[in-house]
Design a protein around this motif. Structure first.
Motif, PDB file in Angstrom:
ATOM      1  N   ARG A 149       0.863  -1.173   0.000  1.00  0.00           N
ATOM      2  CA  ARG A 149       0.000   0.000   0.000  1.00  0.00           C
ATOM      3  C   ARG A 149       0.902   1.226   0.000  1.00  0.00           C
ATOM      4  O   ARG A 149       1.843   1.323   0.764  1.00  0.00           O
ATOM      5  N   GLU A 151       1.398   4.969   0.768  1.00  0.00           N
ATOM      6  CA  GLU A 151       0.812   6.010   1.599  1.00  0.00           C
ATOM      7  C   GLU A 151       1.513   7.308   1.234  1.00  0.00           C
ATOM      8  O   GLU A 151       2.737   7.395   1.264  1.00  0.00           O
ATOM      9  N   GLU A 153       2.674  11.000   1.671  1.00  0.00           N
ATOM     10  CA  GLU A 153       2.987  11.904   2.759  1.00  0.00           C
ATOM     11  C   GLU A 153       2.765  13.316   2.262  1.00  0.00           C
ATOM     12  O   GLU A 153       3.215  13.678   1.187  1.00  0.00           O
ATOM     13  N   LEU A 159       1.890  21.744   2.000  1.00  0.00           N
ATOM     14  CA  LEU A 159       0.747  22.320   1.288  1.00  0.00           C
ATOM     15  C   LEU A 159       0.882  23.841   1.205  1.00  0.00           C
ATOM     16  O   LEU A 159       0.729  24.440   0.140  1.00  0.00           O
ATOM     17  N   ILE A 166       3.305  28.956  -5.653  1.00  0.00           N
ATOM     18  CA  ILE A 166       2.541  29.311  -6.854  1.00  0.00           C
ATOM     19  C   ILE A 166       2.237  30.805  -6.867  1.00  0.00           C
ATOM     20  O   ILE A 166       2.405  31.490  -7.864  1.00  0.00           O
TER      21      ILE A 166
ATOM     22  N   GLU B  88       4.280   1.781   1.904  1.00  0.00           N
ATOM     23  CA  GLU B  88       5.385   2.514   1.311  1.00  0.00           C
ATOM     24  C   GLU B  88       5.047   3.991   1.372  1.00  0.00           C
ATOM     25  O   GLU B  88       3.990   4.414   0.911  1.00  0.00           O
ATOM     26  N   GLN B  89       5.932   4.720   1.985  1.00  0.00           N
ATOM     27  CA  GLN B  89       5.693   6.152   2.103  1.00  0.00           C
ATOM     28  C   GLN B  89       6.214   6.823   0.843  1.00  0.00           C
ATOM     29  O   GLN B  89       7.308   6.559   0.414  1.00  0.00           O
ATOM     30  N   ARG B  90       5.383   7.670   0.269  1.00  0.00           N
ATOM     31  CA  ARG B  90       5.818   8.348  -0.934  1.00  0.00           C
ATOM     32  C   ARG B  90       5.428   9.801  -0.836  1.00  0.00           C
ATOM     33  O   ARG B  90       4.367  10.126  -0.306  1.00  0.00           O
ATOM     34  N   LYS B  91       6.287  10.642  -1.313  1.00  0.00           N
ATOM     35  CA  LYS B  91       5.986  12.071  -1.308  1.00  0.00           C
ATOM     36  C   LYS B  91       5.007  12.375  -2.430  1.00  0.00           C
ATOM     37  O   LYS B  91       5.102  11.806  -3.513  1.00  0.00           O
ATOM     38  N   LEU B  92       4.084  13.271  -2.160  1.00  0.00           N
ATOM     39  CA  LEU B  92       3.191  13.722  -3.226  1.00  0.00           C
ATOM     40  C   LEU B  92       4.016  14.502  -4.244  1.00  0.00           C
ATOM     41  O   LEU B  92       4.912  15.248  -3.877  1.00  0.00           O
ATOM     42  N   ARG B  94       4.965  17.379  -6.924  1.00  0.00           N
ATOM     43  CA  ARG B  94       4.768  18.816  -6.806  1.00  0.00           C
ATOM     44  C   ARG B  94       3.450  19.223  -7.465  1.00  0.00           C
ATOM     45  O   ARG B  94       2.707  20.048  -6.940  1.00  0.00           O
ATOM     46  N   ILE B  97       0.597  18.361  -4.995  1.00  0.00           N
ATOM     47  CA  ILE B  97       0.499  19.196  -3.805  1.00  0.00           C
ATOM     48  C   ILE B  97       0.070  20.617  -4.186  1.00  0.00           C
ATOM     49  O   ILE B  97      -0.705  21.256  -3.476  1.00  0.00           O
ATOM     50  N   GLU B  98       0.520  21.073  -5.356  1.00  0.00           N
ATOM     51  CA  GLU B  98       0.109  22.410  -5.790  1.00  0.00           C
ATOM     52  C   GLU B  98      -1.370  22.441  -6.134  1.00  0.00           C
ATOM     53  O   GLU B  98      -2.089  23.377  -5.762  1.00  0.00           O
ATOM     54  N   ALA B 101      -3.270  22.386  -3.004  1.00  0.00           N
ATOM     55  CA  ALA B 101      -3.208  23.677  -2.324  1.00  0.00           C
ATOM     56  C   ALA B 101      -4.180  24.676  -2.970  1.00  0.00           C
ATOM     57  O   ALA B 101      -4.902  25.387  -2.273  1.00  0.00           O
ATOM     58  N   LEU B 129      -5.616  10.984  -8.365  1.00  0.00           N
ATOM     59  CA  LEU B 129      -4.872  10.608  -7.162  1.00  0.00           C
ATOM     60  C   LEU B 129      -5.440  11.320  -5.945  1.00  0.00           C
ATOM     61  O   LEU B 129      -5.663  10.701  -4.896  1.00  0.00           O
ATOM     62  N   TRP B 135      -8.974  13.339  -0.540  1.00  0.00           N
ATOM     63  CA  TRP B 135      -8.686  14.700  -0.092  1.00  0.00           C
ATOM     64  C   TRP B 135      -9.468  15.760  -0.859  1.00  0.00           C
ATOM     65  O   TRP B 135      -9.625  16.878  -0.391  1.00  0.00           O
ATOM     66  N   PHE B 157      -9.489  15.539   4.098  1.00  0.00           N
ATOM     67  CA  PHE B 157      -8.382  16.478   3.925  1.00  0.00           C
ATOM     68  C   PHE B 157      -8.148  17.253   5.212  1.00  0.00           C
ATOM     69  O   PHE B 157      -7.023  17.376   5.693  1.00  0.00           O
ATOM     70  N   HIS B 160      -6.638  15.035   7.820  1.00  0.00           N
ATOM     71  CA  HIS B 160      -5.235  14.711   7.571  1.00  0.00           C
ATOM     72  C   HIS B 160      -4.325  15.872   7.909  1.00  0.00           C
ATOM     73  O   HIS B 160      -3.240  15.688   8.461  1.00  0.00           O
ATOM     74  N   PHE B 161      -4.771  17.071   7.559  1.00  0.00           N
ATOM     75  CA  PHE B 161      -3.894  18.224   7.753  1.00  0.00           C
ATOM     76  C   PHE B 161      -4.189  18.951   9.066  1.00  0.00           C
ATOM     77  O   PHE B 161      -3.636  20.011   9.329  1.00  0.00           O
TER      78      PHE B 161
END
Lengths: 258, 205, 205
Positions: A149, A151, A153, A159, A166, B88-92, B94, B97-98, B101, B129, B135, B157, B160-161
């Protein structure tokens, strides 16, 4: 050391010979000593180290007589036991430092007892029920299916940073000057040079302003100023004539006749 | 002649233990005849199997019969325990995330508006995604020509934040005050490179 | 934040079924933490293991503890039924058996200490074999000059010999009481020859 001392006990010598044939069967001198000790048929705690040393020396002597090569550590042990034996037999030498003969003998006895104990313990361990022999694991293993899975971050800071990035991207554009609402004299001059041939009759200067500069008052003023400066420059060159009928009257121009 | 035949078969309870142990340790399901061959003579294998099946009834493991073969199996309702999840940790990215945002700060917002703000197109993959992560969600259609859909952020969302409300998000001035805006450009990406990739992704979607 | 934590753990009986299923599905002993990771949040794994152990007491299959790992194993008295499952066991040399016993009773123990006890050098093959069998492993380095490595027995050793704990080794108490597990150094001979040898061995470790 007299030979008859070593061989005074015939049975012992025969026993040593019987043992010596089997020399490959021993795991080193300590093992041999333990085997010899067992022939004393007493509790290891009550063993006579002196007698044991003698037995060992008999063994080595027998090996020599039978022309059996003994490994070096057996000979080292023999030398050490001969030394121990002499120390045990002789009255203590007050000059000599280091452990007493009794200490050395006691340690040897301890070593033998400990080795014996470890052997018994090893036998008991091996005598236990063993996995794969007496008891068994599960035969039909169910594979654990691994699922992955992902996940993602992202923190609030990520954010906010992204948003800030931007919204301020404009701020970070490579440096260049924005086109100001100003028509430069050079631009006006270039332009006028291009059209000067067509100005046969007197015409108002303002009719020559570029189309996109005519409407916005700010831009119009800039364009008038630039075009006027350019026409003065062209008059000075002698390619253009200028006239104005009065103050604040339209400025007129025409190509100067050659 | 086998010596066992001279003796009586062990008591049923003992036979049950035996069958239990054999079926536990065996690598594959076993027929009654195979079990009988392993047991002392005179064992009532079929009867013992029924006893054992009853004993395991409702347990985490069951004695199952498939054809004429018997085997212990995980109870069907516990199958999910046999899955090990690796996280598995993965970064969003760019882009993601933009986009997130912009939706958070401007909701409800249309895709065209997001694109205008980001200055590049938004790939469907990015939106998908963010939807999948729970979110963002679709908001009301904008009452303008074409009635475009809008996006808003979700309760998920906010959870989470750690936000009560999307309005709690700090504005630009606060971001700057918080030091979140250092006066340096974001790590330089050649203009639109990332988004070109995204566009390609879209082609393959 | 994990959504499971919002829910109560399942009832103990259900937890017991789950642990039963997981342990039944594997041949390898599992730690409580490993089990907990596979179960819903809030499960009382230790308690459930005790319940399960009681449930299987006297059965053909037993829940065994080896160190801090748990596994189902067939009852040892039924081993004779399982002959076909027996994997041909390598006959261990006397040197290997003795070395294993010395490590078990004296752990953590250095190679020099093993040699001192056996009176002969330990061949590399012996240590390798015991490592390969998964019965011994490297312990912490001894904080003495040369910082020699030490050996200890493993969970696999405990599992193989059905020991719940290294404290359950046969005659451990008696041996300890008799001072036979003491680390009693040899009285140093005036020339110190023996100790030089030991130091050299350590250098070559």
């Amino acid at each position: 050391m007299p030979d008859d001392f070593l061989f005074d006990n015939r049975d012992e010598r025969m026993q040593a010979e019987a043992l010596v044939i089997n020399v490959d069967g021993y795991e080193g001198p300590l093992d041999l000593l333990l085997t010899l000790a067992r022939t004393q048929k007493v509790d290891l705690r009550k063993i006579s180290i002196l007698a044991l040393a003698e037995q060992y020396l008999v063994f080595v002597e027998a090996a020599k007589r039978l022309r059996i090569e003994l490994a070096a550590d057996y000979l080292v042990m023999a030398a050490w036991l001969a030394y121990l034996k002499s120390r045990l037999l002789l009255p203590p030498d007050p000059e000599e430092d280091g452990p007493s003969a009794e200490d050395l003998a006691a340690h040897l006895a301890f070593q033998l007892e400990r080795l014996e104990a470890m052997r018994r313990a090893a036998a008991k361990i091996m005598g236990r029920d063993q996995l794969g022999r007496d008891f068994f694991p599960r035969g039909q293993i169910e594979e654990v299916r691994a699922t992955r899975r992902v996940e993602y971050e992202a923190t609030l800071v990520d954010l906010m940073r992204a948003y800030a990035g931007i919204r301020t991207r404009e701020d970070f554009r490579p440096l260049h000057f924005e086109r100001e609402p100003v028509l430069s004299m050079e631009e006006a001059l270039t332009r006028m040079k291009g059209i000067i041939g067509t100005i046969v009759d007197w015409s108002d200067l303002e009719s020559f302003l570029p189309e996109e500069w005519r409407h916005d008052p700010k831009k119009r003023r800039s364009a008038i100023a630039a075009t006027f400066a350019a026409s003065l420059e062209l008059a000075k060159e002698g390619s253009l004539e200028l006239r104005q009928s009065g103050t604040f009257e339209p400025i007129q121009m025409r190509k100067r006749a050659v | 002649m086998e010596p066992e035949s001279l003796f009586e078969a062990p008591p049923l309870a003992e036979q049950e233990r035996m069958v239990e142990a054999i079926l536990f340790a065996t690598a594959k399901p076993m027929k009654i005849a195979e079990l009988a061959a392993r047991l002392p003579h005179g064992c009532e294998v079929a009867q013992v199997l029924t006893m054992l099946q009853k004993r395991y009834d409702g347990r985490g493991v069951r004695l199952m019969k498939a054809g004429d073969e018997w085997a212990f199996r995980t109870a069907p309702d516990l199958g999910h325990l046999m899955q090990r999840e690796t996280v598995e940790q993965r970064k969003l990215s760019r882009a993601a995330i933009e986009t997130l945002a912009i939706i958070a700060y401007h909701q409800p917002v249309t895709r065209a508006e997001i694109e205008e703000i980001r200055g590049v197109s938004v790939s469907r993959g990015t939106v998908d995604l963010l939807m999948e992560l729970g979110w963002i969600k679709l908001g009301r259609r904008r009452q303008t020509p074409g009635r475009p859909v809008t996006f808003t952020v979700t309760q998920g969302f906010l959870d989470h934040f750690g936000l009560e409300n999307a309005r709690d998000l700090p504005d630009l001035k606060e971001l700057r005050a918080a030091g979140l805006l250092d006066n340096r450009p974001a790590p330089t990406l050649p203009d639109g490179e990332e988004d070109e990739d995204e566009d390609q992704d879209e082609l393959f979607d």
